[in-house]
Design an enzyme around this catalytic site. Sequence first.
Site, mmCIF file in Angstrom:
data_model
loop_
_atom_site.group_PDB
_atom_site.id
_atom_site.type_symbol
_atom_site.label_atom_id
_atom_site.label_comp_id
_atom_site.label_asym_id
_atom_site.label_seq_id
_atom_site.Cartn_x
_atom_site.Cartn_y
_atom_site.Cartn_z
ATOM 1 N N SER A 16 -5.148 14.006 5.419
ATOM 2 C CA SER A 16 -6.000 13.600 4.309
ATOM 3 C C SER A 16 -7.459 13.461 4.742
ATOM 4 C CB SER A 16 -5.508 12.264 3.750
ATOM 5 O OG SER A 16 -6.411 11.752 2.789
ATOM 6 N N TYR A 59 0.825 -1.209 0.000
ATOM 7 C CA TYR A 59 0.000 0.000 0.000
ATOM 8 C C TYR A 59 0.859 1.258 0.000
ATOM 9 C CZ TYR A 59 -3.212 3.590 1.677
ATOM 10 O OH TYR A 59 -3.936 4.748 1.808
ATOM 11 N N HIS A 106 1.238 12.749 -8.000
ATOM 12 C CA HIS A 106 0.686 11.825 -7.010
ATOM 13 C C HIS A 106 1.636 10.659 -6.756
ATOM 14 C CE1 HIS A 106 -3.373 11.596 -5.031
ATOM 15 N NE2 HIS A 106 -2.853 10.459 -4.598
#
Length: 388
Positions: free
Chosen positions: A110, A28, A279
């Site tokens: 976030s 991840y 990103h």
Amino acid sequence: MDLHGKYPGLYDLKKRARRRIPKFVWEYLDSGTGQEATKQRNRLALDRIGFEPSILHGEQTPNLRQEFLGHEFPLPFGISPVGMSGLIWPDAERLLAKAAAEAGLPYTLSTVASQSPEDVAPVLGKHGWFQMYPPKDEAIRKDMLQRARDSGFTTLVLTADVPVSSRRERQTRSGLTQPPRLTPRLMAQVMRCPSWAQGMARLGMPHMRGLDKYIGEEHANLPSTAHVGYLLRTSPDWEYARWLRDHWDGPFVVKGVMRAYDARALEDLGVDAIWVSNHAGRQFDGAMASIEALPAIRAATGLPLIFDGGVEGGLDILRALALGADFVMLARGFHYALGALGSQGPAHLIDMLRLDLIANMGQMGIETFSALPKPISLDQIDPAGRAY
């Protein structure tokens, strides 16, 4: 323990973090999308940027302070947002926010963090930034903005480069769902990482706490590339960005800009800063490196520029500043630090980057960032050693 003696570089932290967090968590954190060419391109493009060293400057005292968005920061970098940071290391968001506050640096939370704005507020400090994945529902949007304000966040960041979910093949193959569900396969990985497992046992498996009030049980066990954050949000357009500008009374930043044309349009819209970013290669495998996009965007706008993408040390920060950035943000690096050293990691990385800035500025014979020389391309050196 002498952390600088044992872990002098980000590579050392990354290597240790990989051993201390389960494989599905590592996938991840570390993965990109597609063949991960954009992720690799970020690193390769930075390595092509060099400077000519300079000699005989005598004793120097570098000034590492940087003015940005109306504040003077002690260092020219901060912490980028990462969704579900708390999956990477227990209580990650609060640990990162606390380290940033103690260092006087910005921390960005976030929308899809494992801690809510209210959870982070007690350790936030003066430079909390809130990164928004744009909710479709206007009532949710307004409520999120109010919660961020009430929790002490002063700067709003719209992430604009996620119009659709990316595939993130490595992440998908890992078996991760949102919220995380520990299958026998994943549990076997957890058992090999006792420090991570003990922290999760104490705090509970993370989920997107900031979204709890907006969702129901029907959104459980979704694929990690189609989690509830995606279900609530929309693909923003220019009118959406204008709405946010009108409804936020602090600095407003748009993240994910890679074209000079878009930078000019954002300047007309009234944003306060532009965040040049691809990103970290997690969205589009056909993008140029962030550092390759930076000079054209700098030429197109007078707005302050933030840069991220592949940064692994002080030299990379200087490369970005020399090519037009005003501030630099790191995401993966701070999470490698957490994985490697837990609560000690972020402060160690901040000090590591500080020392690296000083060392590299010394080699160039400069004491301020404004004195950075024009970079040279290390791909364009003739046999005599001259750049051409």
